[in-house]
Scaffold this active site. Structure first.
Site, PDB file in Angstrom:
ATOM      1  N   THR A 114      -4.152  -1.091  -4.634  1.00  0.00           N
ATOM      2  CA  THR A 114      -4.268   0.142  -3.861  1.00  0.00           C
ATOM      3  C   THR A 114      -5.713   0.247  -3.383  1.00  0.00           C
ATOM      4  O   THR A 114      -6.611  -0.359  -3.953  1.00  0.00           O
ATOM      5  CB  THR A 114      -3.841   1.371  -4.684  1.00  0.00           C
ATOM      6  OG1 THR A 114      -4.052   2.554  -3.903  1.00  0.00           O
ATOM      7  CG2 THR A 114      -4.610   1.515  -5.973  1.00  0.00           C
ATOM      8  N   GLY A 115      -5.904   1.003  -2.313  1.00  0.00           N
ATOM      9  CA  GLY A 115      -7.240   1.124  -1.749  1.00  0.00           C
ATOM     10  C   GLY A 115      -7.245   0.682  -0.297  1.00  0.00           C
ATOM     11  O   GLY A 115      -6.224   0.773   0.390  1.00  0.00           O
ATOM     12  N   HIS A 116      -8.373   0.188   0.140  1.00  0.00           N
ATOM     13  CA  HIS A 116      -8.555  -0.146   1.554  1.00  0.00           C
ATOM     14  C   HIS A 116      -7.900  -1.497   1.846  1.00  0.00           C
ATOM     15  O   HIS A 116      -8.460  -2.557   1.564  1.00  0.00           O
ATOM     16  CB  HIS A 116     -10.038  -0.184   1.877  1.00  0.00           C
ATOM     17  CG  HIS A 116     -10.287  -0.110   3.331  1.00  0.00           C
ATOM     18  ND1 HIS A 116     -10.712   1.041   3.958  1.00  0.00           N
ATOM     19  CD2 HIS A 116     -10.111  -1.017   4.297  1.00  0.00           C
ATOM     20  CE1 HIS A 116     -10.799   0.820   5.248  1.00  0.00           C
ATOM     21  NE2 HIS A 116     -10.445  -0.427   5.485  1.00  0.00           N
ATOM     22  N   GLY A 117      -6.717  -1.444   2.442  1.00  0.00           N
ATOM     23  CA  GLY A 117      -5.853  -2.612   2.537  1.00  0.00           C
ATOM     24  C   GLY A 117      -6.455  -3.805   3.251  1.00  0.00           C
ATOM     25  O   GLY A 117      -6.128  -4.948   2.927  1.00  0.00           O
ATOM     26  N   ARG A 175      -1.132   0.004  12.917  1.00  0.00           N
ATOM     27  CA  ARG A 175      -1.883  -0.635  11.822  1.00  0.00           C
ATOM     28  C   ARG A 175      -0.976  -0.856  10.599  1.00  0.00           C
ATOM     29  O   ARG A 175      -0.230   0.014  10.192  1.00  0.00           O
ATOM     30  CB  ARG A 175      -3.067   0.246  11.449  1.00  0.00           C
ATOM     31  CG  ARG A 175      -3.945  -0.303  10.318  1.00  0.00           C
ATOM     32  CD  ARG A 175      -3.565   0.238   8.966  1.00  0.00           C
ATOM     33  NE  ARG A 175      -4.488  -0.181   7.918  1.00  0.00           N
ATOM     34  CZ  ARG A 175      -4.261   0.002   6.632  1.00  0.00           C
ATOM     35  NH1 ARG A 175      -3.153   0.601   6.228  1.00  0.00           N
ATOM     36  NH2 ARG A 175      -5.125  -0.406   5.719  1.00  0.00           N
ATOM     37  N   VAL A 176      -1.091  -2.026  10.010  1.00  0.00           N
ATOM     38  CA  VAL A 176      -0.366  -2.342   8.779  1.00  0.00           C
ATOM     39  C   VAL A 176      -1.401  -2.754   7.735  1.00  0.00           C
ATOM     40  O   VAL A 176      -2.315  -3.534   8.032  1.00  0.00           O
ATOM     41  CB  VAL A 176       0.652  -3.477   9.018  1.00  0.00           C
ATOM     42  CG1 VAL A 176       1.235  -3.975   7.703  1.00  0.00           C
ATOM     43  CG2 VAL A 176       1.772  -3.002   9.943  1.00  0.00           C
ATOM     44  N   GLY A 177      -1.254  -2.233   6.527  1.00  0.00           N
ATOM     45  CA  GLY A 177      -2.197  -2.562   5.461  1.00  0.00           C
ATOM     46  C   GLY A 177      -1.688  -3.676   4.567  1.00  0.00           C
ATOM     47  O   GLY A 177      -0.840  -4.487   4.953  1.00  0.00           O
ATOM     48  N   ASP A 178      -2.205  -3.696   3.353  1.00  0.00           N
ATOM     49  CA  ASP A 178      -1.838  -4.752   2.394  1.00  0.00           C
ATOM     50  C   ASP A 178      -0.499  -4.505   1.722  1.00  0.00           C
ATOM     51  O   ASP A 178       0.144  -5.447   1.253  1.00  0.00           O
ATOM     52  CB  ASP A 178      -2.906  -4.821   1.297  1.00  0.00           C
ATOM     53  CG  ASP A 178      -3.012  -3.484   0.545  1.00  0.00           C
ATOM     54  OD1 ASP A 178      -3.129  -2.432   1.210  1.00  0.00           O
ATOM     55  OD2 ASP A 178      -2.943  -3.490  -0.697  1.00  0.00           O
ATOM     56  N   SER A 219       0.402  10.109   0.459  1.00  0.00           N
ATOM     57  CA  SER A 219       0.110   8.706   0.770  1.00  0.00           C
ATOM     58  C   SER A 219       1.342   7.834   0.772  1.00  0.00           C
ATOM     59  O   SER A 219       1.231   6.617   0.965  1.00  0.00           O
ATOM     60  CB  SER A 219      -0.860   8.121  -0.255  1.00  0.00           C
ATOM     61  OG  SER A 219      -2.003   8.899  -0.355  1.00  0.00           O
ATOM     62  N   THR A 257      -1.057   5.646  -3.053  1.00  0.00           N
ATOM     63  CA  THR A 257      -0.137   4.518  -2.808  1.00  0.00           C
ATOM     64  C   THR A 257       0.362   4.053  -4.163  1.00  0.00           C
ATOM     65  O   THR A 257      -0.445   3.859  -5.073  1.00  0.00           O
ATOM     66  CB  THR A 257      -0.903   3.338  -2.164  1.00  0.00           C
ATOM     67  OG1 THR A 257      -1.216   3.697  -0.833  1.00  0.00           O
ATOM     68  CG2 THR A 257      -0.086   2.049  -2.180  1.00  0.00           C
ATOM     69  N   THR A 261       3.804   2.744   0.621  1.00  0.00           N
ATOM     70  CA  THR A 261       2.708   3.589   1.097  1.00  0.00           C
ATOM     71  C   THR A 261       2.951   4.088   2.515  1.00  0.00           C
ATOM     72  O   THR A 261       3.732   3.481   3.269  1.00  0.00           O
ATOM     73  CB  THR A 261       1.392   2.781   1.088  1.00  0.00           C
ATOM     74  OG1 THR A 261       0.292   3.654   1.335  1.00  0.00           O
ATOM     75  CG2 THR A 261       1.373   1.703   2.155  1.00  0.00           C
TER      76      THR A 261
HETATM   77  C1  SD4 Z   1      -3.291   0.623   2.788  1.00  0.00           C
HETATM   78  N1  SD4 Z   1      -3.571   0.049   0.489  1.00  0.00           N
HETATM   79  O1  SD4 Z   1      -2.446   0.874   3.639  1.00  0.00           O
HETATM   80  C2  SD4 Z   1      -3.038   1.051   1.354  1.00  0.00           C
HETATM   81  C3  SD4 Z   1      -3.621   2.415   1.164  1.00  0.00           C
HETATM   82  C4  SD4 Z   1      -3.733   2.860  -0.270  1.00  0.00           C
HETATM   83  O2  SD4 Z   1      -3.994   4.541  -1.801  1.00  0.00           O
HETATM   84  O3  SD4 Z   1      -3.611   2.111  -1.191  1.00  0.00           O
HETATM   85  N2  SD4 Z   1      -3.947   4.119  -0.523  1.00  0.00           N
HETATM   86  O4  SD4 Z   1      -4.359   0.069   3.050  1.00  0.00           O
END
Ligand code: SD4
Length: 328
Positions: free
Chosen positions: A237-240, A214-217, A85, A186, A204
């Site tokens: 961490t998780g679904h950005g 795509r760019v996350g948080d 990740s 992450t 991450t």
């Molecule tokens: C994202 N937050 O790109 C990150 C992914 C993540 O453990 O945290 N994975 O959305």
């Protein structure tokens, strides 16, 4: 169904007890007597912290700066091909490209970020250079790559054989649908050094098999990471997409500013997000860790399974299960 949340989970109580025991230790900070904390402290997401925290810790124990510590800590995970990740070995997007996001923030509000960066193993160090050497906060894509190369970072192929095989399997089974499930690990890492300076880093490869671009948080100051040295810091961490939507890390710091403990602040934000979006959170995970100036820490997630690594002078490096709002 949401789980009822006990006021103060066991981990927090255990930690506060530790703080009480350390009130008279020689390397204390001069906070109010009820909250004197032995420093340093490092807290990071997931079990990869068991590799990252000790590296950060060594710097802090030698009276180093928290900024150097957070950078060095997360670089360990960026280097690790087994961590799929982050950095080298990260899972690619749905077109087979490894694209990386990272940000860093210091105790004076300086910050730097890179997003959608390819071919550079240590995005966190590029983010730091953006912070230190440019008038900007964030560089993305081709511009970030050009900047990294001009700074002497080597151009590398970051797609390992293991990640390529996982990608081939995904191509076969997924019908090219962009993934919504984060692969875990992450790393967000927060540290307070012996001088009481709080800094943070987050890095991450983002959601596995995401859409290209795509760019996350994680590289977004306020979403994936926020530091205010007067108050504390948070990282995610998780679904950005969810953390971006609620400006998660900044909101947690704001709640701490209003007097909530790090644990209460993490719990409140996730409860608010759930109340707001409960019908749209199917299969999504949202996790935060936080640290305040008094040395209290907090961690909470939407769903079970989130763990974090806490390093303190008494406790050593401990992997701890975070409480969650939901039971599955
Ligand atoms: C994202 N937050 O790109 C990150 C992914 C993540 O453990 O945290 N994975 O959305």
């Amino acid at each position: 169904m949401p789980r009822s949340i006990l006021p103060g989970d066991l981990n927090r109580r255990e930690f506060l007890k530790t703080l009480g025991l350390t009130a008279l230790a020689p390397t204390t900070m001069g906070f109010s007597s009820s909250s004197i904390t032995k420093l340093p402290i490092v807290i990071s997401t997931w079990s990869s912290g068991l590799k990252a925290n000790p590296v950060a810790w060594n710097i802090l124990q030698n009276d180093g700066w928290a900024l150097d510590a957070v950078e060095a800590g997360v670089r360990v995970v960026e280097d690790d091909p087994e961590d799929m990740s982050v950095g080298y070995g990260g899972l690619p997007d749905r077109d087979g490209h490894v694209t990386l996001d990272a940000c860093i923030m210091d105790h004076e509000g300086n910050c730097g970020a890179v997003a959608f960066l390819q071919h550079i193993r240590h995005p966190i160090s590029v983010a730091r250079r953006v912070m230190e050497k440019t008038p900007h906060v964030m560089l993305v894509g081709e511009g970030a790559l050009r900047f990294a190369l001009s700074e002497g970072f080597p151009k590398e192929n970051l797609l390992t054989e293991k990640a390529r095989e996982a990608y081939q399997r995904w191509l076969r089974d997924s019908h090219y649908k962009p993934s919504v499930r984060p692969t875990h690990d992450t790393i967000g890492l927060l540290a307070m050094d012996r001088q009481g300076r709080i800094c943070g880093a987050c890095t991450t490869s983002g959601l596995a098999f995401k859409m290209h671009g795509r760019v996350g948080d994680s590289p977004i100051i306020g979403a994936g990471l926020y530091v205010d040295n007067a108050i504390g810091a948070a990282t995610a961490t998780g679904h950005g997409e969810e953390m971006i939507r609620c400006a998660g890390s900044a909101m947690i710091v704001e709640q701490m500013r209003q007097g909530r403990s790090p644990q209460e602040a993490c719990e409140n934000l996730i409860k608010r997000l759930y109340d707001w979006r409960k019908n749209r959170l199917e299969g999504r995970q949202v996790c935060f860790i936080a640290l305040n100036r008094q040395g209290q820490t907090g961690a909470f997630s939407l769903r079970p399974g989130f763990e974090y690594t806490l390093s303190t002078p008494e406790g050593g490096h401990r992997l701890i299960n975070a409480p969650s709002l939901l039971d599955k």
